[in-house]
Design a protein around this motif. Structure first.
Motif, short mmCIF file in Angstrom:
data_model
loop_
_atom_site.label_atom_id
_atom_site.label_comp_id
_atom_site.label_asym_id
_atom_site.label_seq_id
_atom_site.Cartn_x
_atom_site.Cartn_y
_atom_site.Cartn_z
N PHE A 83 33.08 -12.82 -11.88
CA PHE A 83 34.34 -12.40 -12.47
C PHE A 83 34.72 -11.01 -11.96
O PHE A 83 35.89 -10.69 -11.78
CB PHE A 83 34.23 -12.40 -14.00
N THR A 84 33.68 -10.19 -11.72
CA THR A 84 33.87 -8.87 -11.11
C THR A 84 32.78 -8.67 -10.06
O THR A 84 31.79 -9.39 -10.03
CB THR A 84 33.78 -7.74 -12.16
N LYS A 85 32.98 -7.67 -9.21
CA LYS A 85 31.98 -7.38 -8.18
C LYS A 85 30.85 -6.54 -8.78
O LYS A 85 31.09 -5.52 -9.41
CB LYS A 85 32.62 -6.64 -7.01
N THR A 86 29.62 -6.99 -8.57
CA THR A 86 28.45 -6.30 -9.09
C THR A 86 27.49 -6.00 -7.94
O THR A 86 27.12 -6.89 -7.18
CB THR A 86 27.72 -7.15 -10.14
N THR A 87 27.09 -4.72 -7.82
CA THR A 87 26.13 -4.31 -6.80
C THR A 87 24.78 -4.05 -7.45
O THR A 87 24.69 -3.25 -8.39
CB THR A 87 26.60 -3.04 -6.07
N ILE A 88 23.77 -4.73 -6.95
CA ILE A 88 22.42 -4.59 -7.50
C ILE A 88 21.48 -4.09 -6.41
O ILE A 88 21.42 -4.66 -5.32
CB ILE A 88 21.90 -5.93 -8.07
N THR A 89 20.78 -3.01 -6.68
CA THR A 89 19.79 -2.49 -5.74
C THR A 89 18.42 -2.46 -6.42
O THR A 89 18.32 -2.24 -7.63
CB THR A 89 20.13 -1.07 -5.26
N THR A 90 17.39 -2.70 -5.63
CA THR A 90 16.03 -2.63 -6.15
C THR A 90 15.16 -1.87 -5.17
O THR A 90 15.41 -1.86 -3.96
CB THR A 90 15.41 -4.03 -6.38
N SER A 91 14.13 -1.22 -5.70
CA SER A 91 13.19 -0.48 -4.87
C SER A 91 11.80 -0.59 -5.47
O SER A 91 11.61 -0.37 -6.67
CB SER A 91 13.60 0.99 -4.77
N LEU A 92 10.83 -0.95 -4.64
CA LEU A 92 9.44 -1.05 -5.08
C LEU A 92 8.55 -0.36 -4.06
O LEU A 92 8.70 -0.55 -2.85
CB LEU A 92 9.01 -2.51 -5.21
N ILE A 93 7.62 0.46 -4.54
CA ILE A 93 6.60 1.04 -3.68
C ILE A 93 5.28 0.95 -4.42
O ILE A 93 5.21 1.25 -5.63
CB ILE A 93 6.92 2.49 -3.28
N CYS A 94 4.25 0.49 -3.74
CA CYS A 94 2.93 0.40 -4.37
C CYS A 94 1.85 0.75 -3.34
O CYS A 94 2.01 0.51 -2.14
CB CYS A 94 2.69 -0.98 -4.96
N GLU A 95 0.79 1.33 -3.84
CA GLU A 95 -0.29 1.78 -2.97
C GLU A 95 -1.63 1.17 -3.38
O GLU A 95 -1.98 1.18 -4.56
CB GLU A 95 -0.39 3.31 -3.00
N PHE A 96 -2.33 0.65 -2.38
CA PHE A 96 -3.67 0.13 -2.58
C PHE A 96 -4.67 1.06 -1.90
O PHE A 96 -4.39 1.64 -0.86
CB PHE A 96 -3.81 -1.26 -1.96
N LYS A 97 -5.85 1.16 -2.50
CA LYS A 97 -6.96 1.86 -1.86
C LYS A 97 -8.19 0.98 -1.96
O LYS A 97 -8.55 0.52 -3.06
CB LYS A 97 -7.22 3.21 -2.52
N ASP A 98 -8.81 0.71 -0.82
CA ASP A 98 -9.96 -0.20 -0.77
C ASP A 98 -9.61 -1.54 -1.41
O ASP A 98 -10.40 -2.11 -2.18
CB ASP A 98 -11.18 0.42 -1.46
N ASN A 99 -8.38 -2.03 -1.12
CA ASN A 99 -7.91 -3.35 -1.55
C ASN A 99 -7.72 -3.48 -3.07
O ASN A 99 -7.68 -4.60 -3.59
CB ASN A 99 -8.85 -4.45 -1.05
N VAL A 100 -7.57 -2.36 -3.75
CA VAL A 100 -7.30 -2.39 -5.20
C VAL A 100 -6.08 -1.52 -5.47
O VAL A 100 -5.96 -0.42 -4.94
CB VAL A 100 -8.51 -1.87 -6.01
N LEU A 101 -5.17 -2.02 -6.30
CA LEU A 101 -3.95 -1.27 -6.61
C LEU A 101 -4.27 0.07 -7.26
O LEU A 101 -5.06 0.14 -8.21
CB LEU A 101 -3.05 -2.10 -7.54
N GLU A 102 -3.62 1.13 -6.75
CA GLU A 102 -3.75 2.46 -7.33
C GLU A 102 -2.56 2.78 -8.23
O GLU A 102 -2.73 3.29 -9.34
CB GLU A 102 -3.85 3.51 -6.22
N TRP A 103 -1.35 2.49 -7.76
CA TRP A 103 -0.14 2.76 -8.55
C TRP A 103 1.04 2.01 -7.95
O TRP A 103 1.00 1.59 -6.80
CB TRP A 103 0.17 4.26 -8.60
N SER A 104 2.08 1.87 -8.74
CA SER A 104 3.33 1.27 -8.24
C SER A 104 4.50 1.77 -9.06
O SER A 104 4.35 2.17 -10.22
CB SER A 104 3.27 -0.26 -8.29
#
Length: 200
Positions: free
Chosen positions: A66-87
């Motif tokens: 019905f109206t124009k909608t702009t959607i943006t997304t951003s994801l960053i995540c860090e692994f150390k020794d194959n285990v997630l540290e943060w995101s």
């Protein structure tokens, strides 16, 4: 004295360039479509530097109903020794904050915060859904969704096709691979089909 300082700076620069030269980087771009109509793009990257791996996803879509909608997304995540540290995940609708999620780890315990609501996870997070852009899933493992905050199973359909079933809402996403690289993913919603296709 100045010579000593210069040599230290020189060695730091050489070390920095060595690390950059030995970093493994993989980047891909996907076209996003809704009901067969292209509405935006998704860029994904994976950078490996020693024991650290960083994933980044950024998308922008413009949907006109019905109206124009702009959607943006951003994801960053860090692994150390194959285990997630943060995101960190952030989405915006017409430039204004729409949704967000952060995950931090301390003493082996994860704190997941979404829209100021907090939960904890005690077991290691080794597999995230963002990894599915770069490698075929391990079918005996569940993959964690940073936004929904749940582990969900992945089922093998055939050699190159897999089915991810979101435990939070039972939505099903199919993943199609060629040479271990994701070619296309598709999620069927009640009112629309959402697809992301690797750009050639």
């Amino acid at each position: 004295m100045y010579k000593s300082v210069f040599m230290k700076l020189f060695y730091i620069l050489v070390l920095f360039l060595f690390v950059r030269a030995n970093a493994q980087t993989q980047e891909q771009v996907y076209d996003i479509s809704v009901n067969g109509i292209t509405v935006g793009e998704l860029s994904v990257s994976k950078v490996i530097e020693g024991s650290k791996t960083v994933y980044k996803l950024n998308s922008k879509s413009v949907i006109s109903l019905f109206t124009k909608t702009t959607i943006t997304t951003s994801l960053i995540c860090e692994f150390k020794d194959n285990v997630l540290e943060w995101s960190t995940y952030v989405s915006k609708k017409n430039g204004k904050p729409y949704d967000n999620s952060t995950i931090t780890k301390s003493d082996g315990l994860y704190t997941v915060t979404r829209k100021e609501k907090t939960t904890t996870i005690s077991k290691p997070i080794k597999y995230l859904t963002c990894m599915l852009y770069f490698e075929k899933p391990i079918t005996n493992e569940s993959y964690f969704d940073v936004l929904e905050g749940v582990f969900s199973p992945v089922k093998i359909v055939d050699q190159n096709n897999y089915l991810y079933v979101d435990s939070s809402n039972n939505e099903k996403t199919t993943y199609n691979y060629l040479n271990r690289t994701l070619q296309q993913g598709s999620t069927k919603h009640a009112l629309y089909d959402f697809t992301f296709t690797l750009r050639r």
